[in-house]
Motif scaffolding. Structure first.
Motif, PDB file in Angstrom:
ATOM      1  N   ARG A   1     -29.115 -27.860  -4.146  1.00 55.11           N
ATOM      2  CA  ARG A   1     -27.980 -27.138  -3.555  1.00 55.11           C
ATOM      3  C   ARG A   1     -27.982 -27.272  -2.034  1.00 55.11           C
ATOM      4  NH1 ARG A   1     -26.598 -21.326  -6.098  1.00 55.11           N
ATOM      5  NH2 ARG A   1     -24.964 -21.599  -4.516  1.00 55.11           N
ATOM      6  N   LEU A   2     -29.147 -27.200  -1.432  1.00 52.84           N
ATOM      7  CA  LEU A   2     -29.242 -27.360   0.012  1.00 52.84           C
ATOM      8  C   LEU A   2     -28.865 -28.782   0.426  1.00 52.84           C
ATOM      9  CD1 LEU A   2     -32.562 -25.409   0.661  1.00 52.84           C
ATOM     10  CD2 LEU A   2     -30.267 -24.708   1.373  1.00 52.84           C
ATOM     11  N   ALA A   3     -29.293 -29.762  -0.356  1.00 47.61           N
ATOM     12  CA  ALA A   3     -28.966 -31.145  -0.038  1.00 47.61           C
ATOM     13  C   ALA A   3     -27.460 -31.384  -0.128  1.00 47.61           C
ATOM     14  CB  ALA A   3     -29.715 -32.088  -0.981  1.00 47.61           C
TER      15      ALA A   3
ATOM     16  N   GLY B   1     -33.235 -35.980   8.966  1.00 49.64           N
ATOM     17  CA  GLY B   1     -33.414 -34.549   8.768  1.00 49.64           C
ATOM     18  C   GLY B   1     -34.200 -34.300   7.497  1.00 49.64           C
ATOM     19  N   LEU B   2     -34.841 -33.140   7.428  1.00 53.61           N
ATOM     20  CA  LEU B   2     -35.699 -32.811   6.289  1.00 53.61           C
ATOM     21  C   LEU B   2     -35.317 -31.459   5.699  1.00 53.61           C
ATOM     22  CD1 LEU B   2     -38.282 -33.136   4.508  1.00 53.61           C
ATOM     23  CD2 LEU B   2     -39.577 -32.136   6.418  1.00 53.61           C
ATOM     24  N   ILE B   3     -35.221 -31.421   4.386  1.00 57.02           N
ATOM     25  CA  ILE B   3     -35.067 -30.169   3.638  1.00 57.02           C
ATOM     26  C   ILE B   3     -36.349 -29.988   2.839  1.00 57.02           C
ATOM     27  CG2 ILE B   3     -33.784 -28.980   1.820  1.00 57.02           C
ATOM     28  CD1 ILE B   3     -31.327 -30.659   2.684  1.00 57.02           C
TER      29      ILE B   3
ATOM     30  N   ARG C   1     -24.617 -21.690   5.499  1.00 53.32           N
ATOM     31  CA  ARG C   1     -24.957 -21.443   6.897  1.00 53.32           C
ATOM     32  C   ARG C   1     -26.143 -22.307   7.331  1.00 53.32           C
ATOM     33  NH1 ARG C   1     -25.362 -16.398   6.568  1.00 53.32           N
ATOM     34  NH2 ARG C   1     -27.623 -16.103   6.508  1.00 53.32           N
ATOM     35  N   ALA C   2     -27.192 -22.353   6.522  1.00 53.71           N
ATOM     36  CA  ALA C   2     -28.377 -23.142   6.860  1.00 53.71           C
ATOM     37  C   ALA C   2     -28.046 -24.632   6.910  1.00 53.71           C
ATOM     38  CB  ALA C   2     -29.486 -22.878   5.846  1.00 53.71           C
ATOM     39  N   ALA C   3     -27.234 -25.095   5.964  1.00 49.89           N
ATOM     40  CA  ALA C   3     -26.864 -26.509   5.941  1.00 49.89           C
ATOM     41  C   ALA C   3     -26.036 -26.877   7.168  1.00 49.89           C
ATOM     42  CB  ALA C   3     -26.082 -26.822   4.667  1.00 49.89           C
ATOM     43  N   GLY C   4     -25.171 -25.967   7.608  1.00 46.57           N
ATOM     44  CA  GLY C   4     -24.394 -26.225   8.808  1.00 46.57           C
ATOM     45  C   GLY C   4     -25.276 -26.327  10.036  1.00 46.57           C
TER      46      GLY C   4
END
Length: 205
Positions: free
Chosen positions: A25-27, A80-82, A171-174
């Motif tokens: 979901r974050l990706a 970038g890294l998740i 919000r975090a992804a932005g």
């Protein structure tokens, strides 16, 4: 459209895994946030579950095997890294920590990182701040202000709870997309750009 690479590290142990679900979901949100900035995104996932033995071998030998080297290169070469881990005993998993232990200490310097974690109860949510954020600060990564924690109730708690998680994810992804967009892309070094003089090579024989 310029392309950025997002590496996703998931330390979930089960299949399927809520940790991998959150990572995905974050990706996806990261891809959408980058698209809003006119940047395409390529996502590369590293499932640590498949590297558990490789990591143990690396700890005792000091060298990664081919499979682990590929995973390490995926993470260190990304824009970038998740990074997402389950929380055990109020902190990140040992598998998660071991992966970052085997990285070169300079490998994540300046790299934008979005942190995520999962657990059975929201009581573990502060592990993101007292455990994971110091880890990435030590590695000199640039961590997004918003970290995303998902407890069991976030997946099955009804519309309000699900909407709250979705808001945090967006919000975090932005924030991650903004950091990735601002960071200059690292030039890929060509080992043949500056070859040593032939005389120097002969002198070493």
């Amino acid at each position: 459209m310029s392309t950025r690479t997002l590496a996703v590290v998931s330390a979930g142990l089960s299949v399927p895994s809520s940790t991998r679900l959150l990572a995905d979901r974050l990706a996806q949100a990261g891809v959408e946030a980058l698209a809003a900035l006119d940047l395409a995104a390529a996502v590369e996932v590293v499932e640590l579950r498949g590297h558990a033995r490789d990591l143990a071998d690396n700890l005792v030998t000091g060298f990664p095997n081919t499979a682990l080297r590929t995973a390490v290169d995926t993470v260190t070469g990304a824009d970038g890294l998740i990074a997402v881990t389950p929380i055990f005993s109020a902190s990140y998993s040992g598998l998660f920590k071991t992966f970052f232990d085997v990285l070169d200490k300079e490998a994540l310097t300046g790299k934008p990182v979005l942190m995520g974690a999962t657990a059975g109860t929201a009581r573990h949510s502060l592990a993101l701040e007292h455990g994971m954020r110091p880890l990435f600060a030590y590695l000199r990564a640039v961590v997004t202000p918003t970290a995303v924690f998902a407890a069991s109730e976030d997946w099955a708690g009804g519309d309000r709870t699900g909407a709250a998680l979705s808001d945090r994810v967006r919000r975090a992804a932005g924030e991650l997309a903004a950091l990735v967009a601002q960071r200059p892309r690292a030039a890929v070094a060509d080992p043949f750009d500056d070859p040593p003089p032939f005389g120097t090579l002969l002198a070493g024989l």
